[in-house]
Design a protein around this motif. Structure first.
Motif, PDB file in Angstrom:
ATOM      1  N   VAL A 217       0.846  -1.193   0.000  1.00 14.69           N
ATOM      2  CA  VAL A 217       0.000   0.000   0.000  1.00 14.69           C
ATOM      3  C   VAL A 217       0.884   1.246   0.000  1.00 14.69           C
ATOM      4  N   VAL A 218       1.877   1.271   0.901  1.00 16.25           N
ATOM      5  CA  VAL A 218       2.805   2.406   0.952  1.00 16.25           C
ATOM      6  C   VAL A 218       3.497   2.564  -0.395  1.00 16.25           C
ATOM      7  N   THR A 219       3.984   1.453  -0.943  1.00 16.56           N
ATOM      8  CA  THR A 219       4.772   1.487  -2.175  1.00 16.56           C
ATOM      9  C   THR A 219       3.947   1.965  -3.359  1.00 16.56           C
ATOM     10  N   LEU A 220       2.780   1.385  -3.561  1.00 17.60           N
ATOM     11  CA  LEU A 220       1.966   1.752  -4.714  1.00 17.60           C
ATOM     12  C   LEU A 220       1.474   3.191  -4.622  1.00 17.60           C
ATOM     13  N   GLU A 221       1.122   3.632  -3.420  1.00 15.13           N
ATOM     14  CA  GLU A 221       0.683   5.011  -3.270  1.00 15.13           C
ATOM     15  C   GLU A 221       1.831   5.986  -3.533  1.00 15.13           C
ATOM     16  N   ALA A 222       3.041   5.647  -3.087  1.00 14.39           N
ATOM     17  CA  ALA A 222       4.195   6.509  -3.337  1.00 14.39           C
ATOM     18  C   ALA A 222       4.500   6.582  -4.825  1.00 14.39           C
ATOM     19  N   LEU A 223       4.435   5.443  -5.514  1.00 15.60           N
ATOM     20  CA  LEU A 223       4.698   5.432  -6.955  1.00 15.60           C
ATOM     21  C   LEU A 223       3.600   6.172  -7.714  1.00 15.60           C
ATOM     22  N   PHE A 252      -6.059  -1.667  -6.790  1.00 16.92           N
ATOM     23  CA  PHE A 252      -4.880  -2.035  -7.580  1.00 16.92           C
ATOM     24  C   PHE A 252      -5.069  -1.659  -9.050  1.00 16.92           C
ATOM     25  N   HIS A 253      -6.235  -1.975  -9.580  1.00 16.58           N
ATOM     26  CA  HIS A 253      -6.534  -1.636 -10.979  1.00 16.58           C
ATOM     27  C   HIS A 253      -6.446  -0.129 -11.207  1.00 16.58           C
ATOM     28  N   THR A 254      -7.010   0.643 -10.291  1.00  8.19           N
ATOM     29  CA  THR A 254      -7.000   2.099 -10.429  1.00  8.19           C
ATOM     30  C   THR A 254      -5.577   2.645 -10.389  1.00  8.19           C
ATOM     31  N   ILE A 255      -4.780   2.154  -9.446  1.00  3.75           N
ATOM     32  CA  ILE A 255      -3.406   2.646  -9.327  1.00  3.75           C
ATOM     33  C   ILE A 255      -2.602   2.301 -10.569  1.00  3.75           C
ATOM     34  N   MET A 256      -2.703   1.068 -11.058  1.00  4.02           N
ATOM     35  CA  MET A 256      -1.926   0.672 -12.235  1.00  4.02           C
ATOM     36  C   MET A 256      -2.292   1.544 -13.436  1.00  4.02           C
ATOM     37  N   ARG A 257      -3.544   1.907 -13.531  1.00  3.76           N
ATOM     38  CA  ARG A 257      -4.006   2.736 -14.644  1.00  3.76           C
ATOM     39  C   ARG A 257      -3.394   4.128 -14.582  1.00  3.76           C
ATOM     40  N   GLU A 258      -3.068   4.596 -13.366  1.00  2.00           N
ATOM     41  CA  GLU A 258      -2.587   5.955 -13.192  1.00  2.00           C
ATOM     42  C   GLU A 258      -1.064   6.071 -13.166  1.00  2.00           C
TER      43      GLU A 258
END
Length: 421
Positions: A217-223, A252-258
């Motif tokens: 969660v920390v990692t994906l939000e930071a990226l 996860f889908h939303t983050i990868m898209r962004e």
């Protein structure tokens, strides 16, 4: 009345189980440096960046949140290969530990930011390919947990990298899931700043990130923040490995898209028998966690292909981890495959996590107090055999009693106060 009857039953069950679980747990003070002259031991030297609060105890950093980033240099001694199994962290039974059989700390120095940067520059220039590995630990991890686990991963993978540990405020306690989850939001800016500094450093060749469990969660939000700020993830971040991510599949889908294009090469470690993520799924509205999906089923198969995510399904892989949540680190094959990827650029979990990790600590009303009691009942059988779950069990029982008392007092006040008062 029905709620209170349920509460009494749950409290009784939890109390019985808690009495049974009164065994000794791991000693504190394992980070106090000790001399090591044992032949055949190995050393892992790392730099640590943290937003944990500094404390005047042997643990150095607590699970509370610090106002500013702190830094340290740590060296961990690992027993000779014949005295341990690949994938294991061998904790001392007493302090000081024995370097011949235990993981021990031989050096722990606090650093200023400038000293941490100097350490990093000196080390990265001596590393083949000038490659850094950043590890972001998961839920229920104390500072010493994160340090020893990362040392084990670096050693067992055989990766010749510059090790950088980012450790965020986790209380390392069962039923502190809600606090830890909020700490991921608290920490993402600091992780983004650290990764940005590393990615813009001309001395760095490439950066790999390994995140576990809630650390994803920390990692994906930071990226995600980095991609929004810069239009993409900075190009020196080449590889991102997501181990047993405790991340909602829709999020996860939303983050990868962004994340933009081009993006790093993502590798996802999943396991359908991950019991910790199964509990998390129930807690979070029965929405699957991305670390537990079957990658051969839709819509996941198409989504992973769209984002060019390499997926390693570890479901059939057996380790000593009873929760199947730390296979990425506990399996010799997997951790060595990580090392091969890091060493040669090839395309290619923490067994201490107690089952209480994914039970949210509710304290606001009678219904939520019952939920907390239920969480303790669920955790209690595991507390008998799992020292990680035993630790702090009594404190949570005390907190539950206080919450129940507060709930009863609040209910009495509501029943005896006239409307409008």
């Amino acid at each position: 009345m029905r709620v209170l009857r349920q509460l009494r039953v749950l409290l009784a069950c939890a109390l019985v189980a808690g009495l049974v679980a009164g065994c000794a747990s791991r000693p504190s003070g394992v980070l106090i440096p000790v001399p090591d002259s044992v032949p055949g031991t190995s050393r892992v030297n790392m730099v640590v960046a943290t937003v944990r609060k500094r404390v005047d105890t042997p643990d150095i950093f607590s699970g509370e949140r610090g106002w500013h980033p702190s830094y340290a240099e740590v060296t961990v001694s690992i027993p000779p290969d014949g005295a341990r199994k690949v994938g294991d962290v061998q904790w001392p039974r007493a302090v000081p530990g024995n370097p011949a059989t235990d993981f021990v700390t031989t050096k722990l120095d606090e650093l200023t930011q400038d000293q941490a940067v100097s350490w990093f520059h000196d080390r990265i220039q001596k590393t083949p390919g000038r490659q850094a590995l950043v590890f972001v630990h998961g839920f229920n991890q104390r500072f010493d947990d994160a340090v020893f686990r990362f040392a084990q991963i670096v050693h067992d993978s055989g990766a010749d990298v510059t090790p950088v540990l980012f450790t965020w405020p986790s209380r390392g306690s069962i039923l502190a899931y809600g606090y830890d989850r909020e700490s991921t939001s608290y920490s993402r800016d600091s992780l983004e700043r650290m990764l940005t500094f590393m990615a813009k450093d001309p001395k760095v060749g490439e950066i790999s990130i390994l995140a576990h469990s809630m650390g994803n969660v920390v990692t994906l939000e930071a990226l995600r923040q980095m991609a929004i700020r810069n239009g993409r993830i900075l190009p020196k971040i080449k590889y991102v490995m997501l181990a047993a991510p405790d991340v909602d599949v829709d999020v996860f889908h939303t983050i990868m898209r962004e994340l933009g294009e081009p993006r790093p090469q993502f590798t996802l470690f999943v396991s359908q028998d991950d019991k910790a993520l199964a509990v998390s799924k129930r807690v979070w509205g029965d929405v699957p966690r991305i670390g537990q999906v079957n990658p051969e089923t839709e819509p996941y198969r198409t989504e992973f292909e769209r984002y060019k995510i390499n997926v390693l399904d570890l479901t059939k892989l057996k380790t000593d981890d009873p929760l199947a949540h730390g296979k990425f680190a506990a399996s010799p094959q997997v951790v060595q495959a990580i090392g091969a990827r890091l060493a040669e650029g090839q395309t290619m979990t923490d067994s201490r996590v107690g089952v209480g990790e994914h039970i949210v600590e509710f304290t606001t009303n009678a219904a939520s107090t019952v939920g907390q009691a239920a969480g303790l009942v669920i955790a209690a059988p595991v507390a008998v055999v799992d020292p990680n779950t035993r630790e702090n069990y009594g404190r949570h029982m005390e907190n539950l009693g206080n919450a129940a008392s507060d709930t009863a007092s609040s209910g009495k006040h509501v029943m005896t106060t006239a409307p409008g008062q």
